[in-house]
Design an enzyme around this catalytic site. Structure first.
Site, short mmCIF file in Angstrom:
data_model
loop_
_atom_site.label_atom_id
_atom_site.label_comp_id
_atom_site.label_asym_id
_atom_site.label_seq_id
_atom_site.Cartn_x
_atom_site.Cartn_y
_atom_site.Cartn_z
N VAL A 17 44.04 39.95 42.73
CA VAL A 17 43.96 38.97 41.64
C VAL A 17 43.21 39.50 40.42
O VAL A 17 43.09 38.79 39.42
CB VAL A 17 43.35 37.64 42.12
CG1 VAL A 17 44.27 36.97 43.13
CG2 VAL A 17 41.95 37.82 42.70
N GLU A 18 42.71 40.73 40.50
CA GLU A 18 42.15 41.39 39.32
C GLU A 18 42.33 42.90 39.47
O GLU A 18 41.96 43.46 40.49
CB GLU A 18 40.64 41.12 39.14
CG GLU A 18 40.30 39.72 38.71
CD GLU A 18 38.80 39.54 38.45
OE1 GLU A 18 38.14 40.52 38.03
OE2 GLU A 18 38.30 38.43 38.66
N ASN A 19 42.86 43.53 38.41
CA ASN A 19 42.94 44.98 38.33
C ASN A 19 43.30 45.28 36.88
O ASN A 19 44.21 44.66 36.33
CB ASN A 19 44.01 45.53 39.28
CG ASN A 19 44.30 47.01 39.07
OD1 ASN A 19 45.42 47.41 38.80
ND2 ASN A 19 43.28 47.85 39.20
N TYR A 55 38.80 47.51 40.68
CA TYR A 55 38.78 48.32 39.47
C TYR A 55 38.49 49.78 39.79
O TYR A 55 38.92 50.67 39.07
CB TYR A 55 37.70 47.80 38.50
CG TYR A 55 37.98 46.40 38.01
CD1 TYR A 55 38.85 46.19 36.95
CD2 TYR A 55 37.40 45.30 38.62
CE1 TYR A 55 39.13 44.90 36.50
CE2 TYR A 55 37.67 44.01 38.18
CZ TYR A 55 38.54 43.82 37.12
OH TYR A 55 38.82 42.55 36.69
#
Length: 477
Positions: free
Chosen positions: A371-373, A311
């Site tokens: 896998v997350e952004n 992030y």
């Protein structure tokens, strides 16, 4: 050149942030259920305040979340419409083993995920499954002290044997623990750890981490035995640390901050405890109790790929005067004067993603998977529920471009990309609904009011175009 032809575009959620149905289908209570929204959330997730059940004074957003338990067909149809190649989701441990220490699994829970995975395949979507995304059955917390007890390794092994066999042919991409380094920063949320007076907190955290690392190696071993097609990844809350100045002490501080996070992945990817970590533990009087065969197990069963969330980058300094921290994030960081920030104080740094990818790929030489952004923001829908979220499109486009640069110009091997919270869900950090990430607006507020109606945002069609062009067309039309 660009992304590989079989690049896995998609989105990500976690059971405890979207499923709801906390007491349906035989599911047991989990640590993530009893975390309230409000001022007590942080003391609870960090293991400083004891909350092992619901009370009348708090609101617990995970109980219902966005009710995906009953609405997953509608949601997966929308993911299919966007063209998802993969959908990252997690299994709620207490759906499969309500207490966690039973011998036999709960058939209702197994069937729920089987149906969900089949629904994904109906749209050509490959499930990417996180075995434990912060979930720990409360029975294991209360009876065993959660991951501080080595007995959890056996219970986790039992869970893995059941799901790898049951979902053989339906799931081939697995992640063992979500953001495994979160155990250091939010130990109750991350691993069910609550601290009693007199506990040596660091000792407890690192002993629990050893148990999770062992469990991860065992999961990798079983996955490969059950189905040689299975690919298993580790998962890190990533974000390179920059030195605040070129002062050597600041550079060294940033290296040490990076290592604190890389420690877990060093073990999962290289198969051994790094020397710097052993030295640091010895200096701090931390002694990890190991059993015969532990080190051999870690060495023999390393992961196939490295997955991570990104992030923001972070900043380290030794200057005590510079303690203005970025707000809203579980990871403490000094503010970077060169970056803009989101409404929650998370600093926006697309180039930091490319830097982080290069750091990870140089270090491990294994395929990466983002896998997350995503961007958590307040969305204001019009009368029809439509949200014109150009700010989200701008954020994601800049990060996808940086990721593309890492692949095309730097030669980083990247398997796929799943944006965080492809549908609005409960924030893990704050418990809020108004901190929205999704391409799909869900009518629900922080107090649990709303119809739960799903509405496509502007970013929905934009992401559909990105996937259709395999990342070539990032324009906001």
């Amino acid at each position: 050149m660009g992304f590989r032809k079989d690049f896995l575009w998609g989105g990500a959620t976690a059971a405890n942030q979207c499923e709801g149905g906390y007491n349906e289908g035989g599911r047991g209570l989990a640590n993530v259920d009893v975390v309230p929204i409000g001022k007590d959330r942080f003391p609870v997730i960090t293991g400083q305040m004891k909350m092992f059940d619901f009370d009348e004074d708090h609101f617990y957003p995970a109980k219902e979340a966005i009710d995906m338990y009953h609405r997953y067909k509608e949601d997966i149809a929308l993911f299919g419409e966007m063209g998802f190649k993969t959908y990252r989701l997690s299994i709620a441990w207490s759906r499969i083993f309500p207490k966690g220490d039973e011998q036999e699994p709960n058939e209702d829970g197994l069937k729920f995920y089987e149906d969900l995975f089949k629904e994904c395949h109906k749209y050509g979507i490959e499930p990417l499954v996180t075995i434990t995304h912060f979930d720990c059955p409360m029975h294991l917390v209360e009876k065993y002290g959660a991951w501080r007890s080595r007995e959890l390794v056996g219970f986790y092994e039992n869970l893995c044997r059941v799901i790898f066999n049951r979902y053989k042919g339906l799931v081939k991409y697995w992640l063992t623990f979500n953001e495994i380094n979160m155990i250091l920063h939010a130990p109750f949320m991350g691993a069910g750890l609550y601290f009693e007076e007199g506990d040596n907190v660091e000792q407890v955290k690192y002993q629990a981490a050893h148990h999770e690392l062992l469990a991860s190696a065992i999961a990798t071993k079983i996955a490969h035995e059950v189905d040689p097609e299975n690919k298993v990844g580790c998962m890190l809350a990533a974000g390179a640390y920059y030195p605040y100045t070129s002062k050597p002490e600041d550079v060294w501080a940033s290296r040490k901050s990076d290592r604190e996070n890389y420690f877990f992945i060093d073990v999962q990817s290289r198969g051994e405890y790094p020397q710097y970590a052993l030295k640091e533990m010895a200096r701090n009087g931390i002694e990890i109790k190991m059993e015969e065969g532990d080190l051999e197990l870690l060495k023999a069963h390393t992961v196939d790929f490295i997955s991570f969330s990104y992030y923001s980058s972070r900043v380290s300094t030794t200057d005590a005067e510079l303690l203005e921290q970025t707000s809203g994030n579980i990871f403490a960081s000094v503010k970077n004067p060169y970056l803009e920030a989101s409404e929650w104080g998370w600093q926006i740094d697309p180039l930091g993603l490319r830097i982080t990818m290069n750091d990870l790929y140089d270090r491990y030489q294994k395929p990466l998977f983002i896998v997350e952004n995503g961007l958590g923001a307040v969305d204001t829908p019009d009368a029809d529920g439509y949200v014109e979220d150009d700010y989200r499109i701008d954020y994601l486009a800049a990060h996808i471009q940086a990721m593309k640069d890492a692949v095309e110009q730097d030669g980083v091997d990247l398997l796929g990309y799943t944006t965080w919270g492809c549908i609005d869900l409960v924030s893990a950090g704050t418990g809020e609904m108004k901190k929205r990430y999704g391409f799909i607006y869900v009518d629900r507020d922080n107090e649990g009011n709303g119809t739960l109606k799903r509405t496509k945002k502007k970013s929905f069609d934009w992401y559909k175009q990105v996937i259709a062009s395999n990342g070539e067309d990032l324009t906001n039309k």
